[in-house]
Design a protein around this motif. Structure first.
Motif, short mmCIF file in Angstrom:
data_model
loop_
_atom_site.label_atom_id
_atom_site.label_comp_id
_atom_site.label_asym_id
_atom_site.label_seq_id
_atom_site.Cartn_x
_atom_site.Cartn_y
_atom_site.Cartn_z
N PHE A 85 -3.31 50.80 66.79
CA PHE A 85 -3.09 51.04 67.94
C PHE A 85 -4.65 50.64 68.52
CE2 PHE A 85 -3.65 53.19 71.98
CZ PHE A 85 -2.87 52.53 72.81
N SER A 86 -4.61 49.42 69.13
CA SER A 86 -5.87 49.22 69.89
C SER A 86 -5.82 49.09 71.32
CB SER A 86 -6.27 47.76 69.34
OG SER A 86 -7.35 47.23 70.19
N ALA A 87 -6.77 49.80 71.97
CA ALA A 87 -6.54 50.18 73.50
C ALA A 87 -7.59 49.19 74.12
CB ALA A 87 -6.58 51.62 73.90
N ALA A 88 -8.04 48.15 73.51
CA ALA A 88 -9.25 47.63 74.25
C ALA A 88 -8.76 47.14 75.40
CB ALA A 88 -9.59 46.27 73.29
N GLY A 89 -9.63 47.57 76.57
CA GLY A 89 -9.33 46.69 77.98
C GLY A 89 -8.23 47.47 78.77
N ILE A 90 -7.51 48.62 78.25
CA ILE A 90 -6.49 49.29 79.02
C ILE A 90 -7.15 50.52 80.02
CG2 ILE A 90 -4.58 48.64 77.71
CD1 ILE A 90 -4.39 51.63 76.78
N TYR A 91 -8.61 50.77 79.40
CA TYR A 91 -9.03 52.07 80.29
C TYR A 91 -10.07 51.48 81.07
CZ TYR A 91 -6.65 54.67 76.59
OH TYR A 91 -5.69 55.17 75.72
N GLU A 92 -10.38 52.08 82.25
CA GLU A 92 -11.39 51.54 83.13
C GLU A 92 -12.89 51.90 82.81
OE1 GLU A 92 -11.07 49.71 85.95
OE2 GLU A 92 -8.79 49.49 85.48
N SER A 93 -13.79 51.04 83.12
CA SER A 93 -15.11 51.26 83.37
C SER A 93 -15.84 50.57 84.60
CB SER A 93 -15.86 50.41 82.05
OG SER A 93 -15.73 51.27 80.76
N ILE A 94 -16.47 50.90 85.04
CA ILE A 94 -17.23 50.69 86.55
C ILE A 94 -18.48 50.59 86.38
CG2 ILE A 94 -17.45 51.47 88.79
CD1 ILE A 94 -14.51 52.99 87.52
N SER A 95 -19.07 49.33 86.77
CA SER A 95 -20.50 48.90 86.59
C SER A 95 -20.92 48.83 88.15
CB SER A 95 -20.32 47.56 86.04
OG SER A 95 -19.74 46.60 86.59
N HIS A 96 -22.17 48.59 88.19
CA HIS A 96 -22.91 48.58 89.49
C HIS A 96 -22.80 49.87 90.38
CE1 HIS A 96 -22.56 44.39 88.07
NE2 HIS A 96 -23.61 44.12 88.39
N VAL A 97 -22.90 51.17 89.88
CA VAL A 97 -22.66 52.18 90.67
C VAL A 97 -24.17 52.61 90.86
CG1 VAL A 97 -22.03 54.41 90.50
CG2 VAL A 97 -20.55 52.73 89.41
N SER A 98 -24.34 52.95 92.24
CA SER A 98 -25.84 53.33 92.29
C SER A 98 -26.07 54.37 93.46
CB SER A 98 -26.46 51.78 93.14
OG SER A 98 -25.58 51.66 94.38
N LYS A 99 -24.83 54.96 93.77
CA LYS A 99 -25.05 56.06 94.69
C LYS A 99 -24.36 57.36 94.03
CE LYS A 99 -24.96 53.95 99.35
NZ LYS A 99 -25.15 52.83 99.34
N ALA A 100 -24.91 58.68 94.40
CA ALA A 100 -24.64 59.72 93.45
C ALA A 100 -22.98 60.02 93.66
CB ALA A 100 -25.28 61.02 94.09
N ASP A 101 -22.38 59.97 95.06
CA ASP A 101 -21.20 60.31 95.26
C ASP A 101 -20.18 59.32 94.61
OD1 ASP A 101 -21.45 62.51 96.69
OD2 ASP A 101 -21.22 61.59 98.69
N LYS A 102 -20.61 57.93 94.43
CA LYS A 102 -19.93 56.72 93.68
C LYS A 102 -20.05 57.22 92.05
CE LYS A 102 -18.02 52.73 93.48
NZ LYS A 102 -16.47 52.54 93.58
N ILE A 103 -20.84 57.78 91.80
CA ILE A 103 -20.82 58.37 90.17
C ILE A 103 -19.50 59.08 90.22
CG2 ILE A 103 -22.13 59.53 88.43
CD1 ILE A 103 -24.65 58.34 89.51
N PHE A 104 -19.44 59.96 90.73
CA PHE A 104 -18.27 61.24 90.77
C PHE A 104 -16.91 60.50 90.87
CE2 PHE A 104 -22.18 63.76 91.62
CZ PHE A 104 -22.28 64.39 90.36
#
Length: 171
Positions: A85-104
């Motif tokens: 079972f390979s799950a490459a690409g099915i879970y999210e990652s978020i880039s360019h996060v720069s504000k504290a609330d956006k981190i959460f």
């Protein structure tokens, strides 16, 4: 750690009830499974992270990433890249996060991706129980690059092929 996601999920009785409903839908192979997943993802995004948990995460970011101005919030599940079972690409990652609330918000988005209709269906098809799936989050410094990608060091079609590597790259 996986325990942070568990602590968050257990902080909401509504989320716990929806997870129980999803488990039942999977057991019964119900048509409503996708809509339950989408509803559950919305709940996860909408529930405020408990202050105790926010403070722990904030403290770790300050300790290890002090001075960093942009982050990548990456998924790290125990239900990916497994034998058969390979799950490459099915879970999210978020880039360019720069504000504290956006981190959460981004952390909750990554946690919610464990319950996307696609990821739930794919894991269910290979017999991975919802009870056995956890999502960790890796918070890293965002480094600008011209290209990015994934390097696979084992041939997904032939595990005995150790001489070749495969790279998925995009601009």
């Amino acid at each position: 750690p996986f325990s942070y996601q568990q602590e968050f999920l257990e902080s909401s009785s509504r989320i716990q009830q929806a997870i129980a409903k999803l488990k039942m839908a999977l057991e019964l192979n119900a048509r409503e499974t996708d809509s339950i997943c989408l509803n559950l993802q919305q709940m996860i995004r909408g529930v405020r992270m408990p202050d105790k948990l926010r403070n722990r995460i904030d403290s770790e970011i300050a300790k290890h990433l002090s001075g960093v101005s942009a982050f990548v919030i990456r998924s790290s599940s125990n239900a990916e890249d497994l034998q058969g079972f390979s799950a490459a690409g099915i879970y999210e990652s978020i880039s360019h996060v720069s504000k504290a609330d956006k981190i959460f918000e981004s952390i909750k988005e990554v946690w919610a991706s464990l319950l996307s209709p696609r990821s739930v269906r794919l894991r269910h098809q290979v017999g991975i129980s919802l009870d056995d799936c956890y999502m960790g989050v890796i918070i890293q410094e965002m480094i600008e690059s011209e290209i990015g990608g994934v390097l696979v060091t084992t041939n997904p079609s032939n595990a005995n092929d150790f001489r070749n590597v495969y790279m998925n790259v995009s601009a």
